[in-house]
Design a protein around this motif. Structure first.
Motif, short mmCIF file in Angstrom:
data_model
loop_
_atom_site.label_atom_id
_atom_site.label_comp_id
_atom_site.label_asym_id
_atom_site.label_seq_id
_atom_site.Cartn_x
_atom_site.Cartn_y
_atom_site.Cartn_z
N PRO A 1 0.84 -1.20 0.00
CA PRO A 1 0.00 0.00 0.00
C PRO A 1 0.87 1.25 0.00
CG PRO A 1 -0.87 -1.61 1.54
CD PRO A 1 0.46 -2.15 1.07
N ALA A 2 0.55 2.18 -0.88
CA ALA A 2 1.44 3.33 -1.09
C ALA A 2 1.64 4.16 0.17
CB ALA A 2 0.89 4.22 -2.20
N GLY A 3 0.69 4.08 1.12
CA GLY A 3 0.81 4.88 2.33
C GLY A 3 1.55 4.19 3.46
N SER A 4 2.03 2.99 3.23
CA SER A 4 2.73 2.28 4.31
C SER A 4 4.02 2.99 4.65
CB SER A 4 3.02 0.83 3.89
OG SER A 4 3.85 0.80 2.75
N GLY A 5 4.36 3.01 5.90
CA GLY A 5 5.56 3.70 6.37
C GLY A 5 5.29 5.10 6.88
N ASP A 6 4.18 5.70 6.47
CA ASP A 6 3.82 7.04 6.94
C ASP A 6 2.34 7.03 7.29
OD1 ASP A 6 3.85 9.66 7.63
OD2 ASP A 6 4.35 10.44 5.65
N PRO A 7 1.96 6.39 8.40
CA PRO A 7 0.54 6.17 8.69
C PRO A 7 -0.14 7.39 9.28
CG PRO A 7 1.88 5.31 10.46
CD PRO A 7 2.84 5.81 9.42
N LEU A 8 -1.46 7.34 9.27
CA LEU A 8 -2.25 8.30 10.05
C LEU A 8 -2.07 7.99 11.52
CD1 LEU A 8 -5.64 8.32 8.08
CD2 LEU A 8 -3.87 10.09 8.08
N VAL A 9 -2.08 9.03 12.34
CA VAL A 9 -1.99 8.86 13.79
C VAL A 9 -3.28 9.41 14.38
CG1 VAL A 9 -0.72 9.42 15.88
CG2 VAL A 9 0.52 9.06 13.74
N ILE A 10 -3.98 8.55 15.09
CA ILE A 10 -5.28 8.96 15.67
C ILE A 10 -5.20 8.85 17.18
CG2 ILE A 10 -7.75 8.51 15.75
CD1 ILE A 10 -5.86 7.00 12.90
N ILE A 11 -5.64 9.90 17.86
CA ILE A 11 -5.73 9.90 19.32
C ILE A 11 -7.19 10.16 19.69
CG2 ILE A 11 -5.09 11.16 21.41
CD1 ILE A 11 -2.36 11.61 20.26
N SER A 12 -7.71 9.35 20.60
CA SER A 12 -9.10 9.51 21.03
C SER A 12 -9.23 9.12 22.49
CB SER A 12 -10.03 8.65 20.17
OG SER A 12 -9.91 7.28 20.52
N GLY B 1 -3.72 13.01 13.01
CA GLY B 1 -2.46 13.64 12.63
C GLY B 1 -1.64 12.72 11.75
N GLY B 2 -0.33 12.93 11.77
CA GLY B 2 0.56 12.18 10.89
C GLY B 2 1.07 13.05 9.77
N GLY B 3 1.96 12.49 8.95
CA GLY B 3 2.61 13.27 7.90
C GLY B 3 1.65 13.87 6.90
N THR B 4 0.69 13.07 6.43
CA THR B 4 -0.26 13.58 5.44
C THR B 4 -1.16 14.65 6.04
OG1 THR B 4 -0.26 11.40 4.40
CG2 THR B 4 -2.01 12.91 3.76
N ALA B 5 -1.62 14.42 7.27
CA ALA B 5 -2.45 15.42 7.93
C ALA B 5 -1.69 16.73 8.11
CB ALA B 5 -2.91 14.89 9.29
N ALA B 6 -0.39 16.62 8.40
CA ALA B 6 0.42 17.83 8.52
C ALA B 6 0.48 18.59 7.20
CB ALA B 6 1.81 17.47 9.01
N LEU B 7 0.67 17.87 6.09
CA LEU B 7 0.70 18.52 4.78
C LEU B 7 -0.62 19.22 4.49
CD1 LEU B 7 2.48 15.79 2.61
CD2 LEU B 7 3.45 17.95 3.42
N LEU B 8 -1.73 18.56 4.82
CA LEU B 8 -3.04 19.15 4.60
C LEU B 8 -3.21 20.43 5.43
CD1 LEU B 8 -5.92 19.02 3.43
CD2 LEU B 8 -6.53 17.55 5.38
N ASP B 9 -2.81 20.39 6.69
CA ASP B 9 -2.93 21.56 7.55
C ASP B 9 -2.02 22.69 7.08
OD1 ASP B 9 -4.81 20.27 9.10
OD2 ASP B 9 -3.35 19.54 10.56
N MET B 10 -0.85 22.34 6.58
CA MET B 10 0.06 23.36 6.06
C MET B 10 -0.53 24.05 4.83
SD MET B 10 3.66 21.29 6.58
CE MET B 10 4.69 22.48 5.75
N ASP B 11 -1.15 23.26 3.96
CA ASP B 11 -1.78 23.85 2.77
C ASP B 11 -2.87 24.84 3.16
OD1 ASP B 11 -0.14 22.30 1.24
OD2 ASP B 11 -1.66 20.83 0.66
#
Length: 712
Positions: A419-430, A504-514
């Motif tokens: 899976p292309a997203g492996s290695g940089d997962p979403l991080v969820i805290i609840s 959070g996670g790497g992708t979420a950070a990119l989205l928030d930065m945009d």
């Protein structure tokens, strides 16, 4: 600047005190300047918007574990992994689990994970690296250490990718950025000053002053970073070098031009310099103030990296301005006229600008000013149509480097088997009580790799009623599809009652930065325009002239961006631009490019009071044309030095700003502004009395019938 104040800098005794003071400052500052790299904070939180959801997750995740970044070792063989390959991978994992150096948490190494159990073609091994306050400095050595412990050969391809591998390549790209840009900018300045001054001796004086300013600014920024919480990263430190060299050299050129004029009129060099500072000083100070205040506007940004750049750049330009208004003139007076050898401006010599190319250009424009500015504006508007090719939507990791480092190759190999997203997962805290519902919501979201219901395998132990788990996406982590998955996951988990879930996670950070950058573009660009408009209004004591200048700056910016977008698509073949690209280009172009308009229009205003506006335009252009052209070439060259860095984002900013400065220097300032002022005439100074007075009618008639028809 009053002549009395000017004498405090260039007086017969004062000049020695100024030089001595700067020598003391340099002696104290140099050791601190050398430590600026150590004070840089390149961790994720120093770049992310402070209030973003991804930043909150990053901070909260530290309660569960030290901040980590996984390096992913990818093994692959086209024909499938052999038994020997699998044995070698197992041995590599055994060795990796023993690593402890450079923040590597070897004991938590996971894997190997194979792409398929029966006949695997590829395997992944995940090695976590601690990212504490020294994490950015250790990431490249950590990845090198991992690389030393994995073997390849015999057709088995091995790459290190994932967030750890990519970050290591970014760290190596930033490594030596200060020295690379310093020597690149210095080389550009030396060449341009040599061409401009045609003097080996004279070029050393501004170079000495600029280097002193750079070291002093770096030392001050280091102390503020260490003791006052100022955020400095690789980006702001690199841009600092370019700004100080570019702006400082510009101020030096503008001052030297006026000093040359006064040396031809005054036998005493001290008096000549005092008059040069008195007459050129206000324009130089206004130019510097424009840049400083424009940079401070960046403090209103949501992005931490953009907000941190503001004071760093402002300090750099302010120190450069101080050095060029004190140390530089003092050194010139100390050395005397001989420093201009072999083209020494002798007392009583004729002013070469009266019949030079810029005087002829002004007279040609005066024949048909309205047609000149209309055609020029139309040409710039046509160039701005290239904006339809602008793709300032972010640059993925695969397109962020001018070359192709190992982490990008590994990312491509990994995407073929996993899976292309492996290695940089979403991080969820609840909340722990709702963790099962949150897990189910995440697992059911399109774009997430299906997982078992309940708490996913990545679950971390509960901390104060909270739980952390991870989820893998099907799309590459830096892709638009992955960002859309983040939005869907956030919608899903936010809908779980009382879960207080964050993603959070790497992708979420990119989205928030945009999103933060989009907000910053909308907020900061108008604020910078307002700052520039106010400074121009105060300096020129007029309203029409500042509005015309702002309009030309906007048109120049649009044309530069349009041409750059076309060049990026069809010449350099770049995939796109970062979301903050338009903002940075705008701030640098407007703040720095307005310098030339300030220097030109203040000289025009000075001449208009003596001989009238239209002939004053010709005189102002003739007097400032050569020096402003030289200053533009120097500034363009120093920003072009950003292209020496192996990162697309820096290369794009450098190209666009350099192009914009050249457009502003050779087209906007020399043609568009000049023809506009000629066409509008005295009314350009409204509501000042110059708009109502017809000063210098006789002088105006002397420029010929062409000038008298300039309003046609």
């Amino acid at each position: 600047m009053k002549q009395g104040v000017a004498h405090l800098v260039c007086g017969r005794r004062a000049k020695w005190l100024v030089v001595a003071l700067w020598l003391v400052i340099l002696f104290v500052a140099a050791p601190f300047a050398m430590k600026l790299t150590d004070a840089q904070d390149n961790d994720a939180a120093s770049w992310l918007p402070g209030s973003a959801e991804s930043t909150q997750v990053l901070e909260a995740s530290e309660d569960f574990r030290p901040e980590q970044i996984p390096a992913v070792v990818i093994y692959a063989r086209d024909g499938g992994l052999t038994p020997q390959d699998r044995a070698e991978i197992a041995e590599d994992v055994r060795q990796l689990k023993q690593l402890r150096d450079h923040g590597i948490i070897g004991a938590q190494t996971r894997g190997p994970v194979f792409d398929r159990p029966a006949d695997p073609r590829a395997a992944q091994v995940f090695v976590p690296i601690t990212m504490d306050e020294k994490g950015w400095e250790r990431i490249a050595p950590a990845v090198d250490s991992i690389r030393d412990d994995v073997g390849e050969g015999g057709g088995l391809a091995v790459h290190i990718t994932g967030p750890g591998g990519t970050s290591a390549d970014f760290a190596e790209a930033f490594e030596g950025i200060d020295s690379t840009l310093l020597f690149s900018a210095m080389a550009v300045v030396v060449v341009m000053l040599l061409i401009t001054y045609r003097s080996l001796t004279l070029l050393l004086v501004p170079l000495i002053a600029v280097v002193c300013a750079l070291f002093t600014a770096q030392a001050l920024i280091y102390l503020l970073a260490e003791h006052a919480g100022l955020t400095v990263n690789g980006q702001s430190a690199g841009i600092l070098t370019v700004l100080v060299f570019g702006a400082g050299t510009d101020y030096a050129l503008l001052l030297v031009a006026r000093y040359r004029e006064e040396l031809r009129r005054h036998e005493d060099r001290h008096e000549a310099m005092a008059l040069a500072l008195h007459r050129a000083g206000p324009a130089v100070l206004a130019s510097g103030a424009t840049v400083v205040l424009s940079m401070l506007v960046l403090l209103a940004a949501e992005m931490n990296s953009t907000r941190g750049l503001g004071p760093v750049a402002a300090i750099g330009v302010a120190v450069a301005l101080l050095a060029m208004m004190s140390l530089f003139p003092a050194l010139l007076v100390v050395f005397g006229r001989w420093i201009f050898w072999p083209v020494i401006p002798h007392y009583g010599a004729a002013d070469p600008t009266e019949h030079g190319i810029w005087a002829r250009t002004g007279r040609r424009i005066a024949r048909r000013p309205r047609m000149t500015w209309a055609v020029t504006a139309l040409a710039l508007a046509v160039c701005s149509l290239g904006l339809i090719q602008l793709r300032a939507e972010g640059i993925g990791n695969a397109d962020a480097f001018t070359g192709k480092p190992d982490s990008i190759t590994g990312q491509e190999v990994s995407a073929r088997y996993f899976p292309a997203g492996s290695g940089d997962p979403l991080v969820i805290i609840s909340n722990q009580a709702q963790a099962v519902q949150v897990g189910r919501a995440v697992a059911a979201t399109p774009g997430v790799v299906p997982q078992s219901l309940g708490l996913p395998p990545g679950t971390r132990p509960a901390f104060e009623g909270k739980v952390l788990f991870e989820a893998t996406m099907t799309a590459p982590a830096d892709s638009e599809a992955a960002k859309q998955t983040v939005e869907r996951v956030r919608d899903a988990v936010h809908a779980v009652p009382d879960a207080d879930a964050r993603v959070g996670g790497g992708t979420a950070a990119l989205l928030d930065m945009d999103r933060a950058t989009t907000h910053d573009n909308v907020l900061i660009i108008p604020l910078v325009l307002l700052v520039v408009l106010l400074i121009l209004g105060i300096l020129l004591r007029a309203l029409i002239a500042p509005l015309l200048l702002i309009g030309t700056v906007i048109l120049s910016f649009a044309a530069a961006l349009g041409i750059s977008a076309l060049a990026f698509r069809y010449v350099f073949d770049y995939a796109g631009e970062s979301t903050d690209f338009p903002l940075f280009v705008f701030v640098f172009l407007v703040a720095l490019g307005i310098d030339y308009n300030i220097f030109l229009t203040t000289r025009i205003r000075e001449e208009a009071a003596r001989q009238g506006t239209r002939p004053g335009v010709i005189t102002g252009l003739a007097a400032t044309g050569a020096v402003i052209t030289s200053a533009g070439l120097v500034l363009a060259g120093t920003f072009a030095a950003l292209g020496t860095l192996p990162m697309v984002g820096f290369a794009e900013i450098g190209f666009a700003v350099a192009l914009g400065v050249l457009i502003d220097t050779f087209i906007v300032r020399s043609v568009l502004v000049t023809s506009l002022f000629m066409d509008v005439g005295p009314k350009v100074w409204w509501p000042h009395r110059l708009a109502r007075e017809d000063g210098g009618a006789a002088a105006r008639e002397s420029v010929g019938a062409g000038v008298s028809r300039s309003g046609e």
